[in-house]
Structures are given as structure tokens and as C-alpha cells.
Design a protein around this motif. Structure first.
Motif, PDB file in Angstrom:
ATOM      1  N   VAL A 194       0.876  -1.178   0.000  1.00 31.83           N
ATOM      2  CA  VAL A 194       0.000   0.000   0.000  1.00 31.83           C
ATOM      3  C   VAL A 194       0.912   1.226   0.000  1.00 31.83           C
ATOM      4  O   VAL A 194       1.857   1.301   0.791  1.00 31.83           O
ATOM      5  N   SER A 195       0.645   2.158  -0.889  1.00 27.22           N
ATOM      6  CA  SER A 195       1.542   3.304  -1.066  1.00 27.22           C
ATOM      7  C   SER A 195       1.344   4.352   0.031  1.00 27.22           C
ATOM      8  O   SER A 195       0.271   4.449   0.634  1.00 27.22           O
ATOM      9  N   PRO A 196       2.377   5.169   0.252  1.00 29.59           N
ATOM     10  CA  PRO A 196       2.259   6.284   1.199  1.00 29.59           C
ATOM     11  C   PRO A 196       1.100   7.216   0.839  1.00 29.59           C
ATOM     12  O   PRO A 196       0.424   7.742   1.724  1.00 29.59           O
ATOM     13  N   GLU A 197       0.869   7.393  -0.478  1.00 27.19           N
ATOM     14  CA  GLU A 197      -0.225   8.278  -0.910  1.00 27.19           C
ATOM     15  C   GLU A 197      -1.573   7.718  -0.470  1.00 27.19           C
ATOM     16  O   GLU A 197      -2.460   8.460  -0.053  1.00 27.19           O
ATOM     17  N   TYR A 198      -1.731   6.403  -0.584  1.00 22.13           N
ATOM     18  CA  TYR A 198      -3.000   5.789  -0.188  1.00 22.13           C
ATOM     19  C   TYR A 198      -3.240   5.991   1.310  1.00 22.13           C
ATOM     20  O   TYR A 198      -4.343   6.348   1.734  1.00 22.13           O
ATOM     21  N   LEU A 199      -2.169   5.787   2.094  1.00 18.73           N
ATOM     22  CA  LEU A 199      -2.295   5.979   3.549  1.00 18.73           C
ATOM     23  C   LEU A 199      -2.662   7.419   3.865  1.00 18.73           C
ATOM     24  O   LEU A 199      -3.477   7.687   4.756  1.00 18.73           O
ATOM     25  N   SER A 200      -2.039   8.321   3.136  1.00 20.49           N
ATOM     26  CA  SER A 200      -2.306   9.727   3.381  1.00 20.49           C
ATOM     27  C   SER A 200      -3.761  10.069   3.029  1.00 20.49           C
ATOM     28  O   SER A 200      -4.418  10.856   3.722  1.00 20.49           O
ATOM     29  N   ASN A 201      -4.311   9.417   1.990  1.00 18.40           N
ATOM     30  CA  ASN A 201      -5.734   9.612   1.658  1.00 18.40           C
ATOM     31  C   ASN A 201      -6.657   9.108   2.762  1.00 18.40           C
ATOM     32  O   ASN A 201      -7.762   9.621   2.943  1.00 18.40           O
ATOM     33  N   LEU A 202      -6.200   8.081   3.470  1.00 18.85           N
ATOM     34  CA  LEU A 202      -7.011   7.579   4.591  1.00 18.85           C
ATOM     35  C   LEU A 202      -6.905   8.511   5.802  1.00 18.85           C
ATOM     36  O   LEU A 202      -7.604   8.325   6.795  1.00 18.85           O
ATOM     37  N   GLY A 203      -5.972   9.464   5.718  1.00 22.82           N
ATOM     38  CA  GLY A 203      -5.802  10.413   6.815  1.00 22.82           C
ATOM     39  C   GLY A 203      -4.736  10.001   7.810  1.00 22.82           C
ATOM     40  O   GLY A 203      -4.669  10.525   8.924  1.00 22.82           O
ATOM     41  N   ILE A 204      -3.890   9.063   7.387  1.00 18.52           N
ATOM     42  CA  ILE A 204      -2.853   8.555   8.286  1.00 18.52           C
ATOM     43  C   ILE A 204      -1.533   9.259   8.028  1.00 18.52           C
ATOM     44  O   ILE A 204      -1.116   9.415   6.883  1.00 18.52           O
ATOM     45  N   PHE A 248      -0.632  -2.236  13.195  1.00 15.85           N
ATOM     46  CA  PHE A 248      -1.948  -1.607  13.230  1.00 15.85           C
ATOM     47  C   PHE A 248      -2.643  -1.955  11.916  1.00 15.85           C
ATOM     48  O   PHE A 248      -2.045  -1.781  10.842  1.00 15.85           O
ATOM     49  N   ASP A 249      -3.853  -2.453  11.995  1.00 12.94           N
ATOM     50  CA  ASP A 249      -4.666  -2.672  10.803  1.00 12.94           C
ATOM     51  C   ASP A 249      -5.705  -1.564  10.747  1.00 12.94           C
ATOM     52  O   ASP A 249      -6.365  -1.278  11.752  1.00 12.94           O
ATOM     53  N   VAL A 250      -5.836  -0.943   9.582  1.00 12.27           N
ATOM     54  CA  VAL A 250      -6.835   0.119   9.409  1.00 12.27           C
ATOM     55  C   VAL A 250      -7.737  -0.230   8.226  1.00 12.27           C
ATOM     56  O   VAL A 250      -7.300  -0.865   7.272  1.00 12.27           O
ATOM     57  N   ARG A 251      -8.985   0.199   8.287  1.00 14.39           N
ATOM     58  CA  ARG A 251      -9.932  -0.090   7.211  1.00 14.39           C
ATOM     59  C   ARG A 251      -9.724   0.849   6.029  1.00 14.39           C
ATOM     60  O   ARG A 251      -9.588   2.057   6.198  1.00 14.39           O
ATOM     61  N   SER A 252      -9.725   0.269   4.845  1.00 15.37           N
ATOM     62  CA  SER A 252      -9.568   1.043   3.615  1.00 15.37           C
ATOM     63  C   SER A 252     -10.917   1.640   3.209  1.00 15.37           C
ATOM     64  O   SER A 252     -11.938   1.375   3.848  1.00 15.37           O
ATOM     65  N   GLU A 253     -10.905   2.372   2.113  1.00 19.60           N
ATOM     66  CA  GLU A 253     -12.150   2.946   1.591  1.00 19.60           C
ATOM     67  C   GLU A 253     -13.148   1.860   1.229  1.00 19.60           C
ATOM     68  O   GLU A 253     -14.348   2.033   1.366  1.00 19.60           O
ATOM     69  N   GLY A 254     -12.635   0.725   0.760  1.00 23.31           N
ATOM     70  CA  GLY A 254     -13.513  -0.398   0.404  1.00 23.31           C
ATOM     71  C   GLY A 254     -13.747  -1.357   1.560  1.00 23.31           C
ATOM     72  O   GLY A 254     -14.254  -2.463   1.350  1.00 23.31           O
ATOM     73  N   ASP A 255     -13.358  -0.948   2.774  1.00 23.97           N
ATOM     74  CA  ASP A 255     -13.570  -1.718   3.996  1.00 23.97           C
ATOM     75  C   ASP A 255     -12.681  -2.974   4.081  1.00 23.97           C
ATOM     76  O   ASP A 255     -13.015  -3.924   4.786  1.00 23.97           O
ATOM     77  N   ASP A 256     -11.572  -2.978   3.357  1.00 24.07           N
ATOM     78  CA  ASP A 256     -10.582  -4.054   3.516  1.00 24.07           C
ATOM     79  C   ASP A 256      -9.550  -3.620   4.547  1.00 24.07           C
ATOM     80  O   ASP A 256      -9.430  -2.431   4.860  1.00 24.07           O
ATOM     81  N   TRP A 257      -8.779  -4.578   5.043  1.00 25.25           N
ATOM     82  CA  TRP A 257      -7.744  -4.235   6.024  1.00 25.25           C
ATOM     83  C   TRP A 257      -6.418  -3.894   5.355  1.00 25.25           C
ATOM     84  O   TRP A 257      -5.918  -4.656   4.525  1.00 25.25           O
TER      85      TRP A 257
END
Ligand code: KMT
Ligand code: NI
Length: 171
Positions: free
Chosen positions: A23-33, A98-107
């Protein structure tokens, strides 16, 4: 720090469960992390001051420090929950996931190691586990009145104001 899609396969939660898809840094940043690597505690102090975090504690999650309740605690931290405040964790020693939920509700699984600092936004569903080393020493940072009580996912959290605000910000 390393982030990848959780494989959803059965087995001990403390195993890596790495699907092989990063999972890319950009994706994490979109999740607000947010993530930082801070070798010096003075960097943590500066971040705490800039966000007005006045309190902190330290927790050591290991069979040595927790004894018989260790396995119970490990299971408890792995229950999916959210908080009404952002969650800031700084790894002092050892590591964990840490597991966090994605936009599609995956871990998405985030592997944290010594000197990693992670900020999770209020309202994001997540869970924590030690890894197979069974040792996490972490600093937990709080503002004045911490509202970091874990709220287990359910009908109530789905309509929680902090959850709805998070979803709005995430877009
Ligand atoms: C949490 O929210 O599950 C935790 O804070 C876990 C312990 S700190 C690594
Ligand atoms: Ni939490």
C-alpha cells in the motif's frame, strides 16, 4: 514502517499476513494517516507541542510485563474499534501491527518498528496486535481530556459524529 494489504487468511493474528501487495504512502495519506520516523524523543516532544498534546504514557505489551493477562490483552487490542480523538502512537522498542480499514472496507496492515510514530485520524476503524516477537513498547500521546476509549464497531459507531466527520474528510 511498511504497509500492505492484509491477506485475510486464518492463522495467528501476530503473523505478518502479508498478501504481497504493498500500500503506497499516498494511499495511507488519503485515509488520513500520518507517519514519521523519529529517532529522537525531542522530535516527539516537538510534534506533541505543535498539536497541543500535553499528556503521555508508556505501555509495554509483552508476556514478561503482563503475565497471564497478555494473551487476553492481545485479543482485546485486536477488536475493531474507533476513537473520537486522533490516536498517536510512538514505538519506543519492539514493534507491532496496526490494521486500518480502507475505503472499500478491507484491512491495510501497517507494520511499525522502533522509532515509528503514527497518527490515525478520529473515526477510522482499526485494531492492533503485537507481532510474533510478542513485544511492543509504545508511547501513547493524549491531549488534556483523552477520549480514546475504544468504541467497538457496530450500529452505534456507524452513526457516530466523529465517524461521519472522518468519512466526509476522506471524501
Ligand atoms: C489501540 O488503540 O489499540 C492501542 O493503543 C494499542 C496499544 S499501543 C501500541
Ligand atoms: Ni485504538
Amino acid at each position: 514502517m511498511k504497509a500492505y494489504w492484509f491477506d485475510n487468511l486464518p492463522g495467528d493474528q501476530r503473523e505478518p499476513h502479508n498478501s504481497g501487495r504493498d500500500v503506497s504512502p499516498e494511499y495511507l495519506s488519503n485515509l488520513g494517516i500520518l507517519h514519521f520516523n523519529y529517532p529522537n524523543v525531542s522530535d516527539v516532544d516537538a510534534l506533541a507541542a505543535s498539536r497541543d498534546y500535553k499528556n503521555r504514557d508508556e505501555i509495554t505489551i509483552s508476556p514478561k510485563t503482563m503475565g497471564d493477562v497478555y494473551e487476553e490483552k492481545v485479543k482485546m487490542f485486536f477488536h475493531e474499534h474507533l476513537h473520537e480523538d486522533e490516536e498517536i502512537r510512538y514505538i519506543l522498542d519492539g514493534g507491532g501491527f496496526f490494521d486500518v480499514r480502507s475505503e472499500g472496507d478491507d484491512w491495510v496492515r501497517i507494520k511499525l518498528e522502533k522509532h515509528d510514530l503514527m497518527i490515525m485520524p478520529a473515526g477510522i476503524y482499526h485494531r492492533f496486535t503485537t507481532d510474533t516477537e510478542n513485544y511492543t513498547k509504545a508511547m501513547r500521546l493524549f491531549k488534556d481530556e483523552p477520549k480514546w476509549t475504544p468504541l467497538t464497531r457496530g450500529d452505534e459507531t456507524e452513526k457516530n459524529q466523529y465517524r461521519m466527520d472522518y468519512l466526509k474528510q476522506r471524501g
